[in-house]
Design a protein around this motif. Sequence first.
Motif, PDB file in Angstrom:
ATOM      1  N   SER A 194       0.798  -1.216   0.107  1.00  0.00           N
ATOM      2  CA  SER A 194       0.101  -0.032   0.022  1.00  0.00           C
ATOM      3  C   SER A 194       0.945   1.148   0.176  1.00  0.00           C
ATOM      4  CB  SER A 194      -0.809  -0.097   1.261  1.00  0.00           C
ATOM      5  OG  SER A 194      -1.599  -1.177   1.360  1.00  0.00           O
ATOM      6  N   LYS A 196       0.598   4.367  -0.557  1.00  0.00           N
ATOM      7  CA  LYS A 196       0.158   5.662   0.104  1.00  0.00           C
ATOM      8  C   LYS A 196      -0.002   5.642   1.417  1.00  0.00           C
ATOM      9  CE  LYS A 196      -0.767   7.441  -4.251  1.00  0.00           C
ATOM     10  NZ  LYS A 196       0.395   8.003  -4.969  1.00  0.00           N
ATOM     11  N   ASP A 197      -0.099   4.400   2.149  1.00  0.00           N
ATOM     12  CA  ASP A 197      -0.536   4.286   3.559  1.00  0.00           C
ATOM     13  C   ASP A 197       0.800   4.279   4.395  1.00  0.00           C
ATOM     14  OD1 ASP A 197      -1.879   1.521   5.606  1.00  0.00           O
ATOM     15  OD2 ASP A 197      -1.080   3.342   6.042  1.00  0.00           O
ATOM     16  N   GLU A 198       1.212   5.527   4.856  1.00  0.00           N
ATOM     17  CA  GLU A 198       2.628   5.695   5.456  1.00  0.00           C
ATOM     18  C   GLU A 198       2.621   4.981   6.981  1.00  0.00           C
ATOM     19  OE1 GLU A 198       4.897   9.280   5.388  1.00  0.00           O
ATOM     20  OE2 GLU A 198       5.274   9.264   7.541  1.00  0.00           O
ATOM     21  N   HIS A 220       8.850   1.731  -3.492  1.00  0.00           N
ATOM     22  CA  HIS A 220       8.416   2.909  -3.994  1.00  0.00           C
ATOM     23  C   HIS A 220       9.590   3.945  -3.056  1.00  0.00           C
ATOM     24  CE1 HIS A 220       6.594   6.798  -4.794  1.00  0.00           C
ATOM     25  NE2 HIS A 220       5.846   6.392  -5.761  1.00  0.00           N
ATOM     26  N   ASN A 222       8.740   6.868  -1.839  1.00  0.00           N
ATOM     27  CA  ASN A 222       8.217   7.397  -0.658  1.00  0.00           C
ATOM     28  C   ASN A 222       8.429   6.474   0.647  1.00  0.00           C
ATOM     29  OD1 ASN A 222       6.145   5.674  -0.800  1.00  0.00           O
ATOM     30  ND2 ASN A 222       4.687   6.962  -1.410  1.00  0.00           N
TER      31      ASN A 222
END
Length: 289
Positions: A194, A196-198, A220, A222
Motif C-alpha cells: 500500500s 500511500k499508507d505511510e 517506492h 516514498n
Amino acid sequence: MIKPRRSVLYMPGSNARALEKAKTLAADALILDLEDAVAPDAKELARSQVCEAVKAGGYGAHKIVIRVNGFSTPYGEADFAAALEAMPDAILLPKIETAADLDLARKRAPNGTGISLWAMIETPLAIFNLKEIAQAAASNELPLTCFVLGTNDLVKATRVLPGADRLPLIAWLSLTVAAARAYGIAVVDGVYNSIKDEEGFRAECVQGRALGMDGKTLIHPNQLAVCNEVFSPSAEEIAAATKIVEAFDLPENQGKGAISLDGRMVERLHADIARQTLAMAEAIARPKH
Ligand SMILES: CC(C)(COP(=O)(O)OP(=O)(O)OC[C@H]1O[C@@H](n2cnc3c(N)ncnc32)[C@H](O)[C@@H]1OP(=O)(O)O)[C@@H](O)C(=O)NCCC(=O)NCCSC(=O)C[C@H](O)C(=O)O
Ligand SMILES: [Mg+2]
C-alpha cells in the motif's frame, strides 16, 4: 565490516527512468528486477537495460543487486549469464527451495567473480528447508549473504490472509531470521504494497525490526525515509548503548559478568549488543562516496 541493509529498493529493470532515478535515492541497496516486476514481453529489454546500467556505473555507495528469473524459466540462463558479466554486488535468486538451487548458480559461475548470492525465501518448501539452505551459505564462489522474504509469493502459495498484523506469516518470518542468524546471513523483510499508507508502512517496519530483520525491501521511493528511520539506531538507543559500554569499561566492573545500571541488570551480552548498535550507527553515519 557492518553493511547497513535497512532499505532495499526494488525497481523493474524495464523502467529506465527508475534505473536512473535510483542513483539519487537514499536506499542502502537496489534490486534491479528482471523477474516478477517485468512483463514477459519486456524481459529482453529489462535484461539489457539493467546490465548496461550496472556496467555504466554511477550508483555510488548503493549495493547493486540484480534479481534474475529462475533457471526453470525461459529467461533464467540468459539473465544469469548477463548478470555475471555486469558484475553487480549480488545476484538475487528467486524461489529458492533447496541448497541444490544455490549450486545451480554456483556451477554456472567462473571463479573469482567476487559476486554474492542473495536468496528469495518465498515458498512453503523454502520455509521447511531454511536450515539446509542457510547451511550452504558459505562458499568460495557466490557465497550466500542475504535472505530476502518474498511475502507476496508466500501469501499466494499458502493462501493465508495476512491482515495488518501479518499474524499468519510471523512464524515463517521468525524462522527465516533464526536460520539467517544461525549461519551469519543478513535478512530483509518483505514488501508493503500500500504505497500511500505511510502509517501502515511504519507499523510494518517497526514489526519487522522487532522480529530481528536487518531491513525491509521497498517498492517506492516514498517508503525510504520511514524505513531508514525505523531500521537505524535511534538517538536514545545510541545513548543507552554508550552508557552500557562505558559502565563495563570502568575499572571496578572489569571482573564482573553482570552489573546494575539504572535499576536494570546488565550482563556482558548486553554490552555486546550495545557495541553492535554503536557499530551500526557508525556504519550508517559513514560518508557515502
Ligand atoms: C508501483 C509503481 C509501478 C508505481 O510507479 P509510478 O506510478 O511511476 O509511481 P510514482 O508516479 O509515484 O513515481 C514517483 C517517482 O518515483 C519513481 N519511482 C517509482 N517507483 C520507483 C522505484 N521502485 N524505484 C525507483 N524510482 C521509482 C518514478 O519514476 C517517479 O520518478 P520521477 O520520474 O522523477 O517523477 C512503481 O513504484 C514500481 O514499479 N515499484 C516497484 C515494483 C517492483 O519492483 N515489484 C517487484 C518487487 S515486489 C515482489 O514481488 C517481491 C517478492 O518477490 C514477493 O514475492 O513478495
Ligand atoms: Mg516473489
